[in-house]
Write an enzyme that holds these catalytic residues in place. Structure first.
Site, short mmCIF file in Angstrom:
data_model
loop_
_atom_site.label_atom_id
_atom_site.label_comp_id
_atom_site.label_asym_id
_atom_site.label_seq_id
_atom_site.Cartn_x
_atom_site.Cartn_y
_atom_site.Cartn_z
N GLN A 1 3.49 3.38 3.05
CA GLN A 1 3.70 2.20 3.89
C GLN A 1 4.66 2.54 5.02
O GLN A 1 5.78 2.98 4.78
CB GLN A 1 4.25 1.04 3.03
CG GLN A 1 4.44 -0.25 3.77
CD GLN A 1 3.13 -0.86 4.26
OE1 GLN A 1 2.14 -0.89 3.54
NE2 GLN A 1 3.12 -1.32 5.49
N ASP B 1 -5.20 6.36 4.79
CA ASP B 1 -5.18 5.72 6.12
C ASP B 1 -5.45 6.74 7.23
O ASP B 1 -5.22 6.45 8.41
CB ASP B 1 -3.85 5.01 6.36
CG ASP B 1 -3.97 3.94 7.44
OD1 ASP B 1 -5.11 3.62 7.86
OD2 ASP B 1 -2.93 3.42 7.90
N LYS C 1 -1.71 -5.17 -0.79
CA LYS C 1 -2.69 -4.08 -0.90
C LYS C 1 -3.03 -3.82 -2.37
O LYS C 1 -4.19 -3.62 -2.73
CB LYS C 1 -2.13 -2.81 -0.24
CG LYS C 1 -2.19 -2.90 1.27
CD LYS C 1 -1.39 -1.82 1.98
CE LYS C 1 -1.42 -2.10 3.48
NZ LYS C 1 -0.50 -1.27 4.26
#
Ligand code: NAP
Length: 285
Positions: free
Chosen positions: A96, A119, A52
């Site tokens: 994460q 996200d 990422k």
């Protein structure tokens, strides 16, 4: 069978993201900044985080990593996260998942501030998605919709079956498909007629995390398959999805490969979400 090539589409989208990142830098005097948070030492998570960060760099987004030791207490994590989220020079934050105990996914979600939630996992972001009023949408579900749109797979009035009901994939993608005017059936491990539902579907999104759960015999002729699953096979170490690939080309109209389908689109949407949140903040929202 048409291959829904997420890698190729993510490269096309990168051109636009690069321009947006450049424009942000010109106006703000610094790059948009994504902070990626890793808790513990899970090797797969470490690779995802590294990828990422590299993807951000490739389009001109600044990305840094914060690492927490396994066993970090909720108090210590919450205090650090609060500092990160209140930093004016950080535009977006991604934790994460999964996170090791005593942290839990649900607890982490509840700590995320929607204005920096790359996200769209905070409860407010999920509520906004449900209401069709999102600032940003969850990366994997949004990547799936972008892929379907790019390849002009019709969704309005179609029967879409989603297998899996996680908050990161299944539930939000079902909601986004409804917003595209599809008729959606959501199956999970307690569903009694998953195979029959899949067989009747025009579009199937499989996000069960079970390699080999379906094969070519399970789909209607002419259906479209989105395989979200990702697994490392033994002994060759190759990646595969939730669906067996052999024979699919004789049945399906279109399908995502694994790797190279949903995965690159997830990262592409993470980069876009970072820019959307950075641009919103620059405009004073
Ligand atoms: P998850 O949280 O484990 O959820 C799996 C879901 O599948 C659950 O809702 C479960 O039902 C359901 N399920 C399991 N076995 C089933 C069966 N036999 N029939 C019907 N439903 C079944 O997984 P996730 O986080 O959503 O991820 C799913 C897969 O996608 C994993 O392989 C993951 O690695 C991959 N993934 C890929 C990307 C990408 O960018 N490519 C992103 C995210 C995830 P219950 O709720 O009843 O348990």
């Amino acid at each position: 069978m048409k291959i829904l090539d997420g890698k190729a589409l993510s490269l096309i989208r990168a051109e636009n993201l690069r321009l947006r990142a450049k424009e942000f830098h010109k106006q703000k005097g610094r790059s948009a900044h994504l902070k990626v948070i890793l808790v513990g030492k899970d090797p797969a998570s470490a690779v995802y985080v590294k990828n990422k960060i590299l993807a951000c760099q490739s389009v001109g987004i600044h990305s840094t990593q914060a690492t927490f030791a396994e066993g970090t207490s909720k108090e210590a994590f919450a205090s650090e996260l609060m500092q990160i989220q209140s930093d004016e020079n950080i535009d977006a934050v991604l934790v994460q998942l999964p996170v090791p105990p005593p942290l839990t996914e649900e607890w982490v979600q509840n700590q995320l501030h929607p204005s920096k939630d790359a996200d769209a996992l905070s409860f407010e972001s999920l509520g906004r998605l449900m209401a069709g009023r999102s600032w940003v949408k969850s990366c994997t579900p949004q990547g799936i919709i972008e892929l379907l749109k790019h390849y002009q797979i019709a969704l309005a009035g179609k029967h879409c079956v989603v297998v899996g009901r996680s908050l990161i994939v299944g539930k939000p993608v079902a909601q986004l498909l409804v917003q595209e005017n599809a008729t959606v059936t959501l199956c999970h491990s307690q569903s009694r007629d998953t195979k029959a539902q899949v067989k009747s579907a025009d579009v199937v999104v499989v996000a069960a995390g079970k390699p080999g759960l379906f094969g070519s015999e399970d789909f209607k002729t002419g259906a479209t398959l989105i395989d979200v699953g990702i697994h490392r096979q033994t002994p060759d170490g190759k990646l595969c999805g939730d669906v067996r690939w052999d024979g699919l080309d004789k049945v399906l109209a279109a399908a995502t490969p694994v790797p190279g389908g949903v995965g690159p689109m997830t990262i592409s949407c993470l980069l876009e979400n970072t820019l959307i949140l950075a641009e919103r903040r620059m405009k004073g929202f």
